[in-house]
Design a protein around this motif. Structure first.
Motif, mmCIF file in Angstrom:
data_model
loop_
_atom_site.group_PDB
_atom_site.id
_atom_site.type_symbol
_atom_site.label_atom_id
_atom_site.label_comp_id
_atom_site.label_asym_id
_atom_site.label_seq_id
_atom_site.Cartn_x
_atom_site.Cartn_y
_atom_site.Cartn_z
ATOM 1 N N SER A 93 -12.541 14.627 14.442
ATOM 2 C CA SER A 93 -13.856 14.086 13.124
ATOM 3 C C SER A 93 -13.033 12.823 12.283
ATOM 4 O O SER A 93 -13.784 11.964 12.095
ATOM 5 N N GLN A 94 -11.612 12.944 11.862
ATOM 6 C CA GLN A 94 -11.256 12.558 10.878
ATOM 7 C C GLN A 94 -9.906 12.286 11.091
ATOM 8 O O GLN A 94 -9.220 13.152 11.755
ATOM 9 N N VAL A 95 -9.254 10.873 10.800
ATOM 10 C CA VAL A 95 -7.477 11.364 11.336
ATOM 11 C C VAL A 95 -7.505 10.657 9.267
ATOM 12 O O VAL A 95 -7.649 8.914 9.368
ATOM 13 N N ASP A 96 -7.466 10.699 7.915
ATOM 14 C CA ASP A 96 -7.513 11.209 6.647
ATOM 15 C C ASP A 96 -6.048 10.420 6.307
ATOM 16 O O ASP A 96 -5.044 11.183 7.058
ATOM 17 N N LEU A 97 -5.516 9.231 6.420
ATOM 18 C CA LEU A 97 -3.985 8.784 5.686
ATOM 19 C C LEU A 97 -3.981 8.408 4.159
ATOM 20 O O LEU A 97 -5.075 7.823 3.999
ATOM 21 N N ASP A 98 -3.376 8.192 3.516
ATOM 22 C CA ASP A 98 -2.647 8.419 2.646
ATOM 23 C C ASP A 98 -1.965 7.470 2.675
ATOM 24 O O ASP A 98 -0.286 8.537 2.927
ATOM 25 N N LEU A 99 -1.280 6.365 2.372
ATOM 26 C CA LEU A 99 0.263 5.337 2.414
ATOM 27 C C LEU A 99 0.606 4.894 1.734
ATOM 28 O O LEU A 99 -0.719 4.173 1.080
ATOM 29 N N HIS A 100 2.183 4.670 1.297
ATOM 30 C CA HIS A 100 2.308 3.769 0.532
ATOM 31 C C HIS A 100 3.754 3.338 1.063
ATOM 32 O O HIS A 100 4.734 4.595 0.814
ATOM 33 N N TRP A 101 3.803 2.099 1.083
ATOM 34 C CA TRP A 101 5.568 1.715 1.582
ATOM 35 C C TRP A 101 5.817 0.451 0.726
ATOM 36 O O TRP A 101 4.332 -1.062 0.942
ATOM 37 N N THR A 102 7.010 0.288 1.448
ATOM 38 C CA THR A 102 7.297 -1.290 0.488
ATOM 39 C C THR A 102 7.763 -1.962 1.146
ATOM 40 O O THR A 102 9.242 -0.999 2.156
ATOM 41 N N TYR A 103 8.245 -3.292 1.283
ATOM 42 C CA TYR A 103 9.872 -3.785 2.122
ATOM 43 C C TYR A 103 10.597 -5.028 0.840
ATOM 44 O O TYR A 103 9.952 -5.336 -0.020
ATOM 45 N N GLY A 104 11.695 -4.551 0.595
ATOM 46 C CA GLY A 104 12.505 -5.370 0.432
ATOM 47 C C GLY A 104 13.578 -5.860 1.000
ATOM 48 O O GLY A 104 14.239 -5.297 1.471
ATOM 49 N N LEU A 105 14.654 -6.524 -0.482
ATOM 50 C CA LEU A 105 15.673 -7.939 0.865
ATOM 51 C C LEU A 105 16.764 -6.512 -0.522
ATOM 52 O O LEU A 105 16.214 -6.074 -1.592
ATOM 53 N N GLY A 106 17.784 -6.498 0.332
ATOM 54 C CA GLY A 106 18.755 -5.218 -0.002
ATOM 55 C C GLY A 106 18.786 -3.931 0.389
ATOM 56 O O GLY A 106 18.150 -3.801 1.643
ATOM 57 N N ASP A 107 19.561 -3.033 0.341
ATOM 58 C CA ASP A 107 19.524 -1.500 0.475
ATOM 59 C C ASP A 107 19.617 -0.541 -0.419
ATOM 60 O O ASP A 107 18.948 0.697 0.435
ATOM 61 N N THR A 108 18.652 -1.357 -1.461
ATOM 62 C CA THR A 108 17.561 -0.375 -1.805
ATOM 63 C C THR A 108 16.607 -0.306 -2.578
ATOM 64 O O THR A 108 15.412 -1.639 -1.974
ATOM 65 N N PRO A 109 15.225 0.671 -2.213
ATOM 66 C CA PRO A 109 13.708 0.674 -1.665
ATOM 67 C C PRO A 109 14.036 -0.179 -3.186
ATOM 68 O O PRO A 109 13.580 -0.625 -3.971
ATOM 69 N N ALA A 110 12.059 -1.588 -3.389
ATOM 70 C CA ALA A 110 12.143 -2.033 -3.754
ATOM 71 C C ALA A 110 10.524 -1.311 -4.308
ATOM 72 O O ALA A 110 9.673 -0.499 -3.567
#
Length: 334
Positions: free
Chosen positions: A167-184
């Protein structure tokens, strides 16, 4: 972060005499890594608070991986070409994989590592996946095979399921892309463009009239993708340049592109007009729109949804970049 393609060299090597034995062992380990097997060098624990996961850890990936544990939270790194990691959980089950399927012997670049954050008590919010990130850098591959991998997280246990029983495919999403070796904290599109980043971020699903085939990326008749970013046209979907219908969900307008891949599968891709780092809503209308078309080029409502993954398709970039899935929660409702 220093990492190489498919091979982790552990600090335990300092205990092995330098000479022919080391060369032979490294050669064996390189071969094992190139074929997606676990490295021979699994190491042990040291006294700086960093263990290598010998004997297993809360990621479910077994020993041989650098793990940092602090206040009940574990951070573990995996650099294999292919390695299924299923973190133990008291709620939903997910499997993560570096999935560097396009890396060959002549591939050049710094490689790729997957970093997974897990809870020692195995208690996650309902339908919520462990946090993970991917740090990678590859030089451009040949035009005939530009993709180096699709590191991803896959939903376990609840699939396959007939689409007319969803009936549903509920999505809650947060992502990022960044330069370097650690999350932006956020994605600086222009900075990444300056480094010639070629990638996309997408949910990847496989569907078929046969329940068993629907679970297979190679045997399923249909591949359905929901994209959240395409960094440049090098990472374009099949059928690019021939847009189909549009559908707006959670304020994001998606356009449908269709084509057939080399395996003869029908690939149906919903691509947003702009980068979509955050999305909260039901994505199932993007599937029902397809079976409402009818015909053999589109799935039928009686077909099975057999596999659902989320990740980033990695092509190439000049410097190390990090993809971060800070929040990924998906609820497939009947």
């Amino acid at each position: 972060m220093v990492f190489g393609i498919g091979l982790l060299v552990n600090a335990v090597l300092v205990a092995i005499p330098v000479g022919g034995s080391v060369g032979a062992l490294l050669g064996i380990d390189a071969h094992r890594a190139a074929t997606g097997q676990k490295p021979l060098f699994t190491g042990g624990n040291n006294d700086d608070g960093i263990g290598t996961g010998t004997g297993g850890d809360s990621t479910g990936g077994g020993g041989g991986h650098d793990t940092i544990t602090n206040n009940g939270v574990q951070h573990t790194q995996y650099c294999e070409l292919s390695y299924g990691i299923t973190p133990p959980s008291k709620t939903e089950q997910y499997t993560l994989n570096p999935n560097q399927w396009g890396v060959k012997e002549d591939t050049t670049g710094n490689g790729l590592c997957m970093n997974i954050t897990t809870l020692v008590n195995q208690t996650y919010a309902p339908q919520t996946a462990p946090e993970f990130s991917i740090t990678w850098q590859f030089d451009p591959g040949p035009q005939t095979a530009p993709v180096h991998g699709y590191p991803n997280i896959r939903v376990d246990d609840v699939l396959p399921k007939e689409m007319n029983k969803i009936s549903q495919v509920d999505l809650d999403l947060h992502w990022t892309y960044g330069l370097g070796d650690t999350p932006a904290e956020s994605t600086d599109v222009q900075t990444l463009k300056n480094e010639n980043l070629a990638t996309n971020v997408a949910i990847d699903m496989f569907l078929d009239a046969d329940a068993d085939k629907s679970k297979s990326a190679s045997e399923a008749k249909f591949e359905v993708m929901v994209w959240f970013w395409m960094s440049n046209e090098e990472a374009q979907p099949l059928g690019w340049g021939k847009p189909g219908i549009t559908r707006t969900l959670d304020g994001t307008t998606f356009t449908l592109y269709t084509g057939k891949n080399e395996q003869g599968q029908y690939v149906l891709s919903w691509v947003p007009e702009t980068i979509t780092e955050r999305f909260t809503g039901d994505i199932y209308p993007l599937i029902t729109d397809l079976y409402n078309f009818g015909g053999s080029d589109y799935p039928a409502k009686e077909d099975y949804l057999g596999s659902l993954s989320f990740g980033t398709e990695v092509y190439s970039v000049d410097k190390n970049v990090t993809f971060w899935a800070e929040q990924y929660k998906i609820d497939i409702k009947s």
